[in-house]
Design a protein around this motif. Sequence first.
Motif, short mmCIF file in Angstrom:
data_model
loop_
_atom_site.label_atom_id
_atom_site.label_comp_id
_atom_site.label_asym_id
_atom_site.label_seq_id
_atom_site.Cartn_x
_atom_site.Cartn_y
_atom_site.Cartn_z
N ARG A 121 2.87 -3.24 8.94
CA ARG A 121 2.16 -2.08 9.51
C ARG A 121 1.41 -1.33 8.38
O ARG A 121 0.27 -0.90 8.56
CB ARG A 121 3.18 -1.15 10.18
N ALA A 122 2.07 -1.17 7.25
CA ALA A 122 1.46 -0.47 6.11
C ALA A 122 0.20 -1.19 5.65
O ALA A 122 -0.83 -0.56 5.38
CB ALA A 122 2.46 -0.37 4.96
N ARG A 123 0.24 -2.51 5.57
CA ARG A 123 -0.93 -3.29 5.12
C ARG A 123 -2.08 -3.15 6.11
O ARG A 123 -3.24 -3.03 5.72
CB ARG A 123 -0.54 -4.76 4.93
N MET B 3 -0.07 7.60 7.02
CA MET B 3 -1.30 6.84 7.27
C MET B 3 -1.62 6.81 8.77
O MET B 3 -2.79 6.90 9.16
CB MET B 3 -1.17 5.41 6.72
N MET C 200 7.67 -2.88 8.74
CA MET C 200 7.10 -1.68 8.11
C MET C 200 6.01 -2.05 7.11
O MET C 200 4.94 -1.43 7.07
CB MET C 200 8.24 -0.93 7.41
N MET C 201 6.25 -3.09 6.32
CA MET C 201 5.27 -3.52 5.31
C MET C 201 4.00 -4.07 5.98
O MET C 201 2.89 -3.84 5.51
CB MET C 201 5.88 -4.58 4.40
N LEU D 264 -2.61 -0.64 8.20
CA LEU D 264 -3.14 0.73 8.15
C LEU D 264 -3.96 0.96 6.88
O LEU D 264 -4.97 1.67 6.91
CB LEU D 264 -2.00 1.74 8.21
N ALA D 265 -3.52 0.35 5.78
CA ALA D 265 -4.21 0.56 4.50
C ALA D 265 -5.66 0.07 4.55
O ALA D 265 -6.52 0.57 3.83
CB ALA D 265 -3.46 -0.14 3.38
N ASP D 266 -5.93 -0.92 5.43
CA ASP D 266 -7.30 -1.41 5.59
C ASP D 266 -8.20 -0.38 6.26
O ASP D 266 -9.42 -0.40 6.09
CB ASP D 266 -7.31 -2.70 6.43
N LYS D 267 -7.58 0.50 7.07
CA LYS D 267 -8.37 1.46 7.86
C LYS D 267 -8.37 2.87 7.27
O LYS D 267 -9.26 3.66 7.56
CB LYS D 267 -7.81 1.53 9.28
N VAL D 268 -7.32 3.20 6.51
CA VAL D 268 -7.19 4.57 5.98
C VAL D 268 -7.75 4.62 4.56
O VAL D 268 -7.33 3.84 3.71
CB VAL D 268 -5.70 5.00 6.00
N PRO D 269 -8.69 5.52 4.30
CA PRO D 269 -9.28 5.58 2.95
C PRO D 269 -8.28 6.11 1.90
O PRO D 269 -7.32 6.80 2.26
CB PRO D 269 -10.44 6.57 3.12
N VAL E 135 3.98 5.38 5.69
CA VAL E 135 3.35 4.68 6.83
C VAL E 135 3.01 5.71 7.91
O VAL E 135 1.91 5.69 8.49
CB VAL E 135 4.29 3.58 7.39
N PRO F 221 0.79 -1.23 0.00
CA PRO F 221 0.00 0.00 0.00
C PRO F 221 0.82 1.29 0.00
O PRO F 221 0.26 2.36 -0.18
CB PRO F 221 -0.82 -0.12 1.29
#
Lengths: 253, 43
Positions: free
Chosen positions: B27-29, A226, B24-25, B31-36, A223, A14
């Motif tokens: 965490r990014a995944r 976000m 980091m990846m 967060l991406a589920d929650k952040v539009p 990150v 993402p």
Amino acid sequence: MSDERTKSRAAGGPTSTTFTRALGLATLIGLIWFVAFGLFFSPDDEVQGKGVRILYIHVPTAWLAYLAFVVTAVASAAYVWKRTRSLTWDRIAGASAEVGVLFMGITLLTGSLWGRLSWGTYWVWDSRVTTTTFLFITYVGYLAVRNLGGSHHQRAKRSAIIALLAVLEIPLVHFSVTWWRPLHQGESVASGKLSGLMLFSFFIGMIVFTMLYVWLVLHRQRVLAMEDALDDRGLEDALAARRSEAVDAGATR
Amino acid sequence: MQTTFVAICYIATFGGIGLLTAAMMRRARRLADKVPPEDRPWI
């Protein structure tokens, strides 16, 4: 799994873009080259033997840590200056400091192991080693201060001040080998002690670790963006809930 | 001894970088589920 999530996974994550994917691939190929040259193709040193292979990691990670902390200071200055004030600068500063701390930790570890081979001890109270450790602890403290809480702008202001002060330690660390003549050796590359495949391996390390630094900072600051967005949304939701409660209470009176 | 120390240096370096990248990846995944998407201007 949602369509969006499937798409972002297929695209490499993402926080990825075309640029970061290309940079990541180039870095991965570069790292394979670096390990091949660093461990197999470059010759042993006449004096240090195989121990010289630690130099290919130790020096680039030290320089990258310096660069990372300078970037943290520049981004902090951009945040402090009213014309360019943006939380993006603060997030770049934080991301760069995190990567810098990682590289500085690697520098200290590899230096300690190299010291055991060269000096017969893992640790010595030498001016370069001591000032480097102090710099490392300072930036661990900087990261701790970033997590103290408060609004995003409060975090950005207090950490920017620390970053602008902490960067002043870098000249102290760098010139400590000249000012105090410690056990730690001076410049190996500029003084022409490396040549041929050894010099080539060293430069591959410098280039590849720089690419890795850029890639890590780009992803990490996204990150952080976000995380900040999620914080803001949480706050907005909480405020909306409180307003709704207040309206309901008023209607029942 | 030299070979062992060199190996430890390379394993620790790339292991550390790998662990940071994986964390980091992950965490990014999450967060991406929650952040539009509108809060992710790079996509």
